[in-house]
Design an enzyme around this catalytic site. Structure first.
Site, PDB file in Angstrom:
ATOM      1  N   LEU A 269       0.854  -1.187   0.000  1.00  0.00           N
ATOM      2  CA  LEU A 269       0.000   0.000   0.000  1.00  0.00           C
ATOM      3  C   LEU A 269       0.890   1.236   0.000  1.00  0.00           C
ATOM      4  O   LEU A 269       1.475   1.601   1.013  1.00  0.00           O
ATOM      5  CB  LEU A 269      -0.924   0.005   1.216  1.00  0.00           C
ATOM      6  CG  LEU A 269      -1.688  -1.284   1.528  1.00  0.00           C
ATOM      7  CD1 LEU A 269      -2.659  -1.052   2.668  1.00  0.00           C
ATOM      8  CD2 LEU A 269      -2.403  -1.809   0.300  1.00  0.00           C
ATOM      9  N   GLY A 270       0.982   1.865  -1.153  1.00  0.00           N
ATOM     10  CA  GLY A 270       1.851   3.019  -1.302  1.00  0.00           C
ATOM     11  C   GLY A 270       3.061   2.656  -2.137  1.00  0.00           C
ATOM     12  O   GLY A 270       3.754   1.676  -1.845  1.00  0.00           O
TER      13      GLY A 270
ATOM     14  N   THR B 283       8.746   6.460  -2.426  1.00  0.00           N
ATOM     15  CA  THR B 283      10.168   6.127  -2.266  1.00  0.00           C
ATOM     16  C   THR B 283      10.358   4.803  -1.536  1.00  0.00           C
ATOM     17  O   THR B 283      11.100   3.925  -1.994  1.00  0.00           O
ATOM     18  CB  THR B 283      10.886   7.251  -1.503  1.00  0.00           C
ATOM     19  OG1 THR B 283      10.750   8.470  -2.229  1.00  0.00           O
ATOM     20  CG2 THR B 283      12.358   6.933  -1.341  1.00  0.00           C
ATOM     21  N   VAL B 284       9.676   4.640  -0.402  1.00  0.00           N
ATOM     22  CA  VAL B 284       9.838   3.410   0.380  1.00  0.00           C
ATOM     23  C   VAL B 284       9.126   2.240  -0.294  1.00  0.00           C
ATOM     24  O   VAL B 284       9.686   1.154  -0.433  1.00  0.00           O
ATOM     25  CB  VAL B 284       9.322   3.602   1.817  1.00  0.00           C
ATOM     26  CG1 VAL B 284       9.404   2.286   2.596  1.00  0.00           C
ATOM     27  CG2 VAL B 284      10.137   4.681   2.523  1.00  0.00           C
TER      28      VAL B 284
ATOM     29  N   GLY C 114      15.199   3.674  10.424  1.00  0.00           N
ATOM     30  CA  GLY C 114      15.390   3.317   9.022  1.00  0.00           C
ATOM     31  C   GLY C 114      15.873   1.891   8.862  1.00  0.00           C
ATOM     32  O   GLY C 114      15.168   0.940   9.179  1.00  0.00           O
TER      33      GLY C 114
ATOM     34  N   ILE D  20      18.317   0.455  10.487  1.00  0.00           N
ATOM     35  CA  ILE D  20      18.985  -0.095  11.673  1.00  0.00           C
ATOM     36  C   ILE D  20      18.076  -1.135  12.336  1.00  0.00           C
ATOM     37  O   ILE D  20      16.953  -0.810  12.719  1.00  0.00           O
ATOM     38  CB  ILE D  20      19.302   1.010  12.700  1.00  0.00           C
ATOM     39  CG1 ILE D  20      20.149   2.104  12.074  1.00  0.00           C
ATOM     40  CG2 ILE D  20      20.002   0.435  13.916  1.00  0.00           C
ATOM     41  CD1 ILE D  20      20.326   3.326  12.958  1.00  0.00           C
TER      42      ILE D  20
ATOM     43  N   ASP E  85       9.633  14.275  14.983  1.00  0.00           N
ATOM     44  CA  ASP E  85       9.954  12.981  14.389  1.00  0.00           C
ATOM     45  C   ASP E  85      10.665  12.085  15.402  1.00  0.00           C
ATOM     46  O   ASP E  85      10.298  10.916  15.592  1.00  0.00           O
ATOM     47  CB  ASP E  85      10.840  13.184  13.155  1.00  0.00           C
ATOM     48  CG  ASP E  85      11.297  11.882  12.537  1.00  0.00           C
ATOM     49  OD1 ASP E  85      10.470  11.207  11.892  1.00  0.00           O
ATOM     50  OD2 ASP E  85      12.478  11.531  12.687  1.00  0.00           O
TER      51      ASP E  85
ATOM     52  N   LYS F   2       9.628   8.287  17.550  1.00  0.00           N
ATOM     53  CA  LYS F   2      10.510   7.117  17.574  1.00  0.00           C
ATOM     54  C   LYS F   2      10.891   6.726  19.003  1.00  0.00           C
ATOM     55  O   LYS F   2      10.883   5.537  19.347  1.00  0.00           O
ATOM     56  CB  LYS F   2      11.759   7.396  16.739  1.00  0.00           C
ATOM     57  CG  LYS F   2      11.449   7.573  15.257  1.00  0.00           C
ATOM     58  CD  LYS F   2      12.668   8.046  14.487  1.00  0.00           C
ATOM     59  CE  LYS F   2      12.347   8.269  13.018  1.00  0.00           C
ATOM     60  NZ  LYS F   2      13.489   8.847  12.264  1.00  0.00           N
TER      61      LYS F   2
ATOM     62  N   GLY G 203      16.213   6.381   3.774  1.00  0.00           N
ATOM     63  CA  GLY G 203      16.640   5.962   2.447  1.00  0.00           C
ATOM     64  C   GLY G 203      15.740   4.861   1.919  1.00  0.00           C
ATOM     65  O   GLY G 203      15.215   4.051   2.689  1.00  0.00           O
TER      66      GLY G 203
END
Length: 397
Positions: A7-8, A11-12, A127, A129, A194, A198, A295
């Site tokens: 879904l989507g 970029t990711v 990301g 990690i 942000d 997290k 990324g």
């Protein structure tokens, strides 16, 4: 063969599709069958969508025979509604959506457990990690005492440039925007929101209590002055924006704020857009997870690892917690860096009157003090009496 939908396809999502196809090519056993993609338009012409149904109707996907959805849409309300509907049907969910998880993870975990569905969210924090699975499994023999991390690449890039190249804040921000590390409107990053999402998600796993997002005390870097960074460096400290939480007995202190670290600390040497999470446990001691915080392929690595884990193990159970922990800012005492807008003699006089020892830091530009260890109430008393130009906690000593 597990049937999944993405879904989507931004970029990711595009990165997930490409990596899954690469993984499939390397496998000799059953493949991951990507049956559907939710997208209104396809901007990346390099994506191979052969045999995949592309639709903008999420119900078409949820009404099919898929076993897992990958939600990389962004936003809160629509992804929450979609994930909830999927979990209620026993469909596993893998997501990178930290904004939504920080608000709704506990509720979704309860629904998922009722319907034997698994939620994977490795990509939501750090990301590429690996940190969610280590907290859930690799460190589960520990009582976690502390979580502290550089959780936002944009702010770390800016602070690195200010420290290493003596850039002013606006210049460093412009460089981050030019490289794509910062959005045109960087507020979510530079004001700490942000990182707050997290650290709330990580702390929930570490301490096994629900962390309402509003309990995270947040201060960003937009007011950071280049002069303070240089003065701190001259005295062996580096400024970093940290998400940090600590538990003592039944109380939790959790915040996002710029703090000064000794240059010898592992986190002090995490540069530019990189992220790192520092964990302290009663058995393992101190350990740190380091790597790319964002990324396309890096985040896709975390997403696909969750897909493969669920494919192999299926439903393993999702952490659910009590509604909320007990929160306090003043669990531990700290040393503080303080600079006044007024004559610094006012601060020195007040510290002496309060019997607080201090070191004087100064160069050709500014003068500041580094206090001895004091409590949060004592620090607040100082802030109420004096107008502070800059202040930072000292961590990691």
């Amino acid at each position: 063969m597990m049937k999944i939908a993405i879904l989507g396809l931004g970029t990711v999502g595009g990165g997930v599709l490409k990596l899954l196809q690469k993984v499939n090519e390397a496998r000799t056993d059953s493949k991951i069958d990507i049956t559907h993609v939710l997208a209104r338009d396809i901007k990346d012409e390099t994506l191979d969508l052969t045999g995949i149904i592309v639709t903008d109707d999420v119900d078409e996907i949820l009404n099919s025979d898929i076993q897992l959805i990958v939600e990389v849409l962004g936003g809160v309300d629509f992804p929450y509604a979609v994930q909830r509907k999927a979990l209620e049907r026993g469909i596993h969910v893998v997501t990178a959506n930290k904004d939504m998880l920080a608000l709704h993870l506990n509720e979704l975990a309860q629904i998922a457990n009722q319907h034997q569905a698994q939620i994977g969210y490795e990509a939501s924090c750090g990301g590429g990690i690996p940190i969610i699975q280590p907290l859930q499994y690799s460190l589960n023999a520990n009582k976690i005492n502390k979580v502290m991390g550089i959780l936002n690449g944009t702010t770390n890039y800016i602070l690195t440039k200010m420290a290493d190249e003596q850039c002013e804040y606006q210049e460093a921000l412009a460089q981050a925007q030019a490289l794509g590390y910062a959005e045109k409107d960087p507020t979510n990053d530079i004001e700490g929101d942000d990182a707050a999402r997290k650290i709330a998600i990580l702390s929930r796993l570490a301490f096994k209590v629900n962390i309402p997002l509003e309990r995270v005390e947040v201060r960003g870097i937009s007011q950071v002055d280049q002069q303070d960074i240089q003065l701190a460096q001259e005295n062996g400290f580096t400024l970093k924006l940290l998400g940090k939480s600590r538990q003592v007995v039944d109380a939790i202190s959790i915040s996002v704020e710029p703090v000064l670290l000794p240059t010898t600390h592992s986190l002090a040497n995490v540069k530019l857009e990189k992220n790192a999470i520092f964990i302290e446990g009663d058995a393992v001691g101190q350990t740190m997870f380091y790597g790319p915080g964002a990324g396309s392929s890096e985040t896709a690595s975390a997403v696909v690892s969750d897909i493969l884990f669920i494919e192999k193990f299926g439903f393993t159970g999702n952490l659910t917690t009590q509604e909320s922990g007990h929160f306090t800012k003043s669990i531990t005492d700290h040393r503080y860096y303080i600079r006044l807008e007024e004559d610094m003699s006012l601060l020195k006089e007040r510290l002496t009157a309060m019997n607080i020892k201090y070191q004087l830091w100064q160069n050709d530009e500014i003068t500041a003090v580094l206090t001895a260890t004091i409590s949060e109430p004592t620090f607040k008393a100082l802030t109420q009496e004096l107008t502070l130009a800059a202040y930072y906690q000292i961590e990691g000593e």
